[in-house]
Design a protein around this motif. Structure first.
Motif, short mmCIF file in Angstrom:
data_model
loop_
_atom_site.label_atom_id
_atom_site.label_comp_id
_atom_site.label_asym_id
_atom_site.label_seq_id
_atom_site.Cartn_x
_atom_site.Cartn_y
_atom_site.Cartn_z
N TRP A 29 0.90 -0.97 0.39
CA TRP A 29 -0.44 0.46 -0.39
C TRP A 29 1.17 1.07 -0.05
O TRP A 29 0.95 1.65 -0.77
N LEU A 48 1.44 3.84 2.23
CA LEU A 48 0.62 4.97 2.68
C LEU A 48 1.63 5.61 3.04
O LEU A 48 2.50 5.71 3.74
N ASN A 75 -2.62 10.76 0.29
CA ASN A 75 -3.96 10.34 0.62
C ASN A 75 -4.87 10.42 0.13
O ASN A 75 -6.07 8.90 1.15
N HIS A 90 -4.96 7.21 -1.67
CA HIS A 90 -5.14 5.95 -0.93
C HIS A 90 -6.57 5.35 -0.36
O HIS A 90 -7.22 4.41 -0.38
N ARG A 91 -6.98 6.74 -0.10
CA ARG A 91 -7.91 6.78 0.92
C ARG A 91 -9.59 6.15 -0.52
O ARG A 91 -10.42 5.02 0.08
N ILE A 110 -8.57 2.32 -0.43
CA ILE A 110 -9.88 1.44 0.04
C ILE A 110 -11.45 1.76 0.12
O ILE A 110 -11.65 0.46 0.29
N ASN A 111 -11.90 3.02 -0.22
CA ASN A 111 -13.29 2.43 -1.06
C ASN A 111 -13.55 1.61 -1.41
O ASN A 111 -14.37 0.69 -1.41
N CYS A 157 -13.31 -1.70 0.39
CA CYS A 157 -14.68 -1.91 0.87
C CYS A 157 -15.35 -2.64 0.32
O CYS A 157 -16.13 -3.14 0.64
N LEU A 213 -4.85 7.20 8.67
CA LEU A 213 -5.67 6.79 8.30
C LEU A 213 -5.17 4.85 7.66
O LEU A 213 -6.43 4.70 6.78
N GLU A 261 -8.27 4.42 10.02
CA GLU A 261 -9.43 4.31 8.95
C GLU A 261 -9.82 3.36 7.98
O GLU A 261 -10.94 2.45 8.32
N SER A 262 -8.86 2.67 7.85
CA SER A 262 -8.68 1.92 6.57
C SER A 262 -9.35 0.77 7.21
O SER A 262 -9.79 -0.05 6.61
N SER A 296 -13.11 0.54 8.53
CA SER A 296 -13.43 0.97 7.45
C SER A 296 -13.48 -0.47 6.52
O SER A 296 -14.82 -0.99 6.30
#
Length: 406
Positions: free
Chosen positions: A9, A11, A21, A24-25, A28-29, A32, A62, A65-66, A69
């Motif tokens: 990843w 990060l 960032n 990367h979000r 991650i979305n 998910c 981050l 949070e990842s 999620s």
């Protein structure tokens, strides 16, 4: 056993001067959504969670949070994370006990006995009633744990993975599927995307050094997704989920694996990850500076890609080249990163350019000749008179300074 396999990843990576960032979000979305759709038994993240061993507070946040999620996307899913060579294993494990309450298991280092040996059982995790995961973190080639007292470096390295597999076999009385995680470079892998200098320094291991007895080998470290064809079972790099360099201009993905029973070849599906920003070299095959700047000026204003200009003209570029490129990019959504001169190699270079010199031979050769040889070998043409003159001037100034200090 249903598995989602991802890795690398990185990060916290800054791409040139740009924070990533949001990219990367965005990944991650997507991950998910994949988790919600596939409802896997286990998510494997095979190393290089962070881009460096001392991630910022924002980057650590981050990651938290990842993970939360992903846990919310499938609360029954077990998450297994191992450290890579970019990570600090002990730092990654700080909240290990806390994470276990969320079904998250982190493996970053080795708990060794007083005599220096280790218990391989510490890396073995049973996933519900469907299989086992061997979560092996990254070890430097000189620091593999020893299964027995007195093992030298090579013995430790060769015995480590097989010791994990043998211990798993003892525990696996119901003959469930076995998945092993590892973070290293397998010889013969496609290294496209890794820096040329890094490739030369990268330790590469034969696949056989990881032992025998797994049904799927979840690899990390190499950024290009690929299945190792010479594997007797199934060994795969999931690859990095977003491009980490300009040469990673291929499709990025995560891997979905189903193993119906032990000793049966897994079914592997590559699930594409769409990057928030692409990487583009303009033009792909290089050109002179003016042509490259013209193409940049014509780039769609809404294109948010990272951009580098590839230049294949000879000679020194004008001092204002980057300033001109930056000025063009400021009017667009793209992120201009650099101007890269392409290395121009002749098809055949004189054999003496590749001769390895010993210390005594180097002492006998004038510094300007050594510089000229290196330049011709790397650039494919002779050092210009202008550069040679500057080099001679620098050599003379250094010689004067050395004389003054005698």
């Amino acid at each position: 056993m249903k598995i989602i396999h991802t890795s690398d990843w990185h990060l916290g990576q800054h791409f040139y001067r740009f924070d990533r960032n949001d990219e990367h979000r965005f990944f991650i979305n997507q991950l998910c959504d994949i988790v919600k759709n596939k409802q896997p038994d286990v998510l494997l993240v095979s190393g290089d969670i962070f881009d460096n061993a001392a991630p910022t507070v924002a980057t650590q946040k981050l990651l938290v949070e990842s993970i939360l999620s992903l846990h919310e996307a499938c609360k029954e899913m077990v998450i297994v994370i191992t450290a890579g060579n970019h990570d600090s294993g002990p730092r990654l494990e700080v909240a290990r006990q806390l994470w276990q309450s969320f079904g998250v298991h982190i493996y970053g280092s080795c708990r060794r006995n007083e005599d220096g040996t280790f218990n391989p059982a510490q890396y073995i995790l049973k996933i519900k009633e469907c299989g086992f995961v061997i979560a092996a973190p990254y070890f430097h080639s000189s620091n593999y744990p020893a299964i027995q007292i007195g093992m030298d470096r090579d013995q430790r390295k060769q015995s480590f993975y097989q010791a994990l597999l043998d211990e798993t076999q003892k525990q696996n009385t119901h003959h469930l599927p076995v998945v092993m995680m590892a973070h290293l470079a397998i010889s013969g892998s496609d290294l496209r995307g890794h820096d040329d200098n890094l490739i030369g320094d990268m330790d590469q291991e034969p696949l056989s050094s990881l032992g025998y007895g797994y049904d799927y080998l979840a690899l990390g470290h190499i950024h290009k997704p690929q299945t190792i064809n010479k594997s007797p079972n199934a060994a795969r790099y999931s690859g990095s989920p977003i491009p980490l360099s300009f040469t990673e201009d291929y499709e990025h993905s995560v891997s979905y694996i189903e193993i119906t029973r032990a000793k049966k070849i897994p079914v592997i599906e590559s699930i594409p990850i769409h990057p928030l920003r692409k990487v583009k070299s303009i033009p792909e095959n290089g050109s002179n500076l003016e042509t490259a700047l013209k193409i940049l000026s014509q780039l769609d204003d809404s294109d948010n890609s990272y951009i580098r200009l590839l230049i294949n003209q000879e000679g020194i570029l004008p001092a204002d080249a980057e300033h001109r490129a930056n000025a063009l990019a400021q009017e667009k959504q793209c992120r201009f990163c650099e101007i890269r001169k392409m290395v121009r190699q002749k098809n055949i270079l004189p054999q003496d350019l590749y001769k390895t010199l010993n210390v005594e031979e180097i002492k006998e050769i004038p510094p300007i000749d050594i510089a000229s040889r290196h330049y011709k070998r790397t650039q494919g043409h002779e050092l210009s008179e202008e550069l040679a003159g500057l080099m001679r001037q620098a050599i003379e100034e250094v010689a004067k300074e050395q004389t003054q200090h005698l």
